[in-house]
Design a protein around this motif. Structure first.
Motif, PDB file in Angstrom:
ATOM      1  N   TYR A  15       0.812  -1.211   0.000  1.00 47.64           N
ATOM      2  CA  TYR A  15       0.000   0.000   0.000  1.00 47.64           C
ATOM      3  C   TYR A  15       0.849   1.267   0.000  1.00 47.64           C
ATOM      4  O   TYR A  15       0.458   2.285  -0.588  1.00 47.64           O
ATOM      5  CB  TYR A  15      -0.962  -0.002   1.183  1.00 47.64           C
ATOM      6  N   SER A  16       2.010   1.220   0.647  1.00 47.88           N
ATOM      7  CA  SER A  16       2.904   2.392   0.600  1.00 47.88           C
ATOM      8  C   SER A  16       3.355   2.662  -0.820  1.00 47.88           C
ATOM      9  O   SER A  16       3.378   3.818  -1.276  1.00 47.88           O
ATOM     10  CB  SER A  16       4.116   2.168   1.514  1.00 47.88           C
ATOM     11  N   ARG A  19       0.446   4.141  -2.854  1.00 47.41           N
ATOM     12  CA  ARG A  19       0.241   5.569  -2.556  1.00 47.41           C
ATOM     13  C   ARG A  19       1.293   6.426  -3.238  1.00 47.41           C
ATOM     14  O   ARG A  19       0.980   7.473  -3.835  1.00 47.41           O
ATOM     15  CB  ARG A  19       0.280   5.797  -1.048  1.00 47.41           C
ATOM     16  N   GLU A  20       2.550   6.020  -3.128  1.00 45.23           N
ATOM     17  CA  GLU A  20       3.631   6.810  -3.722  1.00 45.23           C
ATOM     18  C   GLU A  20       3.513   6.848  -5.240  1.00 45.23           C
ATOM     19  O   GLU A  20       3.760   7.892  -5.868  1.00 45.23           O
ATOM     20  CB  GLU A  20       4.991   6.232  -3.306  1.00 45.23           C
ATOM     21  N   ARG A  22       0.749   6.617  -7.048  1.00 45.28           N
ATOM     22  CA  ARG A  22      -0.364   7.462  -7.463  1.00 45.28           C
ATOM     23  C   ARG A  22      -0.073   8.955  -7.308  1.00 45.28           C
ATOM     24  O   ARG A  22      -0.673   9.792  -7.989  1.00 45.28           O
ATOM     25  CB  ARG A  22      -1.618   7.094  -6.675  1.00 45.28           C
ATOM     26  N   LYS A  23       0.847   9.313  -6.425  1.00 46.18           N
ATOM     27  CA  LYS A  23       1.251  10.715  -6.325  1.00 46.18           C
ATOM     28  C   LYS A  23       1.931  11.172  -7.613  1.00 46.18           C
ATOM     29  O   LYS A  23       1.875  12.357  -7.977  1.00 46.18           O
ATOM     30  CB  LYS A  23       2.221  10.914  -5.160  1.00 46.18           C
ATOM     31  N   GLN A  26      -1.202   9.348 -12.227  1.00 42.26           N
ATOM     32  CA  GLN A  26      -2.629   9.150 -11.980  1.00 42.26           C
ATOM     33  C   GLN A  26      -3.317   8.445 -13.152  1.00 42.26           C
ATOM     34  O   GLN A  26      -4.516   8.160 -13.090  1.00 42.26           O
ATOM     35  CB  GLN A  26      -3.331  10.489 -11.743  1.00 42.26           C
ATOM     36  N   MET A  67      -9.593   1.549  -0.222  1.00 43.01           N
ATOM     37  CA  MET A  67      -8.260   1.757  -0.811  1.00 43.01           C
ATOM     38  C   MET A  67      -8.362   1.799  -2.334  1.00 43.01           C
ATOM     39  O   MET A  67      -7.666   2.587  -2.997  1.00 43.01           O
ATOM     40  CB  MET A  67      -7.309   0.650  -0.364  1.00 43.01           C
ATOM     41  N   THR A  70      -9.807   5.255  -3.162  1.00 49.61           N
ATOM     42  CA  THR A  70      -8.881   6.340  -2.845  1.00 49.61           C
ATOM     43  C   THR A  70      -7.743   6.423  -3.850  1.00 49.61           C
ATOM     44  O   THR A  70      -7.331   7.529  -4.252  1.00 49.61           O
ATOM     45  CB  THR A  70      -8.304   6.146  -1.425  1.00 49.61           C
ATOM     46  N   LEU A  71      -7.224   5.265  -4.265  1.00 47.99           N
ATOM     47  CA  LEU A  71      -6.046   5.233  -5.133  1.00 47.99           C
ATOM     48  C   LEU A  71      -6.394   4.901  -6.584  1.00 47.99           C
ATOM     49  O   LEU A  71      -5.480   4.700  -7.392  1.00 47.99           O
ATOM     50  CB  LEU A  71      -5.028   4.229  -4.593  1.00 47.99           C
TER      51      LEU A  71
END
Length: 388
Positions: A15-16, A19-20, A22-23, A26, A67, A70-71
């Protein structure tokens, strides 16, 4: 449309990384495939949740559906990956075959299982994920408020669970072949400090010995130790260590040593396949090492995410102290590298103990301390590599 980036795993590393990534990107489809329930939670919280008064469900930060939303990704929970075909860039799963553009292995690690004798050996628990922890809490509740818990292994996780359980009033017996708790990580004086802190808690230490067998005794268990001692317990927990999960990588023909070998960019021996977290064996200096801690995982997640998004970025690991979650004796440790000869030198500053490990040339290679603060940890980190 571009084939998705697929992440196998659903722990903190997976998951980390998601998240990174998707920053930075996108647009690229993203898929996460997990053999379990795929809840997002902080695994380190398992060993001190009792002290924090948190039930297992309270540790969940988000479910797989949240999740996914969100992502903006697909999350396949309870879906085992059975094979990787790196030439075809495909994975086989219980829900079918999927093609990837890039693949990331965040497979975690599996508990080491001791070859114990006795009809109760199969009942010995390991707590390696939220499901295991939920089962632990259920068994504790069934055993009652003053349950006797035997913990095999006085390393980092064993000591954290012992402190947490004892703080909640459970009677703990900790068994380890070492002469002190944390003997593989900490200076003897720090292990002694932990023993002293536990003298006021319901913790019994059986050191310098191992468990030979676990036999059922009604609703409880009887452990026979190698020194002949018998230990009665209502619950037995094994905390003797973790082994990187590498079987899937081995089946795929990836290079594996202790963990899945990766280069400075997190890439495995196959093109477009990366690994991070507890399953990975990182490049460190002239060698490699498994690093089952949060700090290197987060560094690797940021670097690999940038590489996947089109900006090749090396994983630059910094040495960080490990914070031991034993509130009765607050410890921060940075063990010396394996195989480095040297000696510990300890000093007391009031109630604080600072231990430094110098190699045979007098160079600081590790440290440990009680009553730590961020400023003091950073000071000691800055001293690493310097001669005394």
């Amino acid at each position: 449309m571009r084939d998705p980036v697929i992440i196998i795993g659903a722990g903190m590393a997976a998951y980390s990384l998601a998240r990174e990534f998707r920053k930075l990107d996108q647009a690229t489809p993203l898929m996460l495939v997990a053999g379990g329930a795929a809840h997002a939670y902080a695994k380190p919280a398992l060993s001190n949740a009792l002290a924090l008064g948190k039930e297992p469900h309270a540790l969940v930060q988000a479910g797989p559906e949240q999740m996914a939303d969100t992502l903006d990704m697909t999350v396949l929970a309870n879906t085992w990956v059975t094979a990787i075909d790196h030439e075809a860039r495909e994975i086989d799963t219980a829900q079918g075959r999927f093609t990837y553009s890039q693949l990331v292995l965040a497979l975690g690690a599996d508990p080491v299982r001791l070859p114990l004798a006795g009809d109760g050996a199969a009942d010995v628990m390991s707590v390696n994920d939220l499901h295991d922890y939920t089962l632990l809490r259920e068994r504790l509740a069934a055993a009652g408020a003053a349950a006797r818990v035997a913990i095999i292994g006085a390393g980092l996780i064993g000591c954290e669970f012992a402190d947490d359980l004892a703080g909640a009033g459970y009677r703990v017996t900790l068994v380890d072949p070492g002469s002190l708790p944390l003997s593989a990580l900490a200076a003897p004086v720090l292990g002694e400090a932990l023993v002293q802190a536990w003298s006021a808690r319901p913790v019994t230490l059986r050191l310098g010995t191992t468990v030979d067998s676990v036999a059922r005794d009604g609703d409880a268990y009887e452990l026979t130790l190698a020194d002949g001692t018998l230990v009665q317990a209502d619950l037995v927990v094994s905390a003797v260590g973790l082994r990187p999960s590498v079987s899937l990588a081995m089946q795929a023909g990836l290079e594996v040593a202790r963990g899945i070998r990766i280069d400075d960019f997190g890439k495995t021996s196959a093109d477009d396949i990366y690994a991070l977290g507890d399953c990975a064996e990182y490049s460190v200096g002239d060698g490699s090492a498994v690093m089952p801690f949060v700090a290197p995982m987060l560094v690797a997640a940021r670097a690999i995410a940038a590489t996947l998004a089109g900006t090749p970025t090396p994983i630059v690991l910094k040495q960080e102290a490990v914070i031991v979650k034993t509130p009765s004796c607050k410890l921060a440790l940075l063990p010396p590298p394996r195989g480095v000869a040297g000696s510990w030198l300890a000093q007391a500053e009031g109630e604080r103990i600072i231990a430094r490990f110098h190699d045979k040339d007098g160079v600081l290679r590790g440290f440990g301390l009680t009553q730590h603060t961020p400023a003091l940890r950073n000071q000691l980190l800055a001293e690493l590599g310097r001669a005394a």
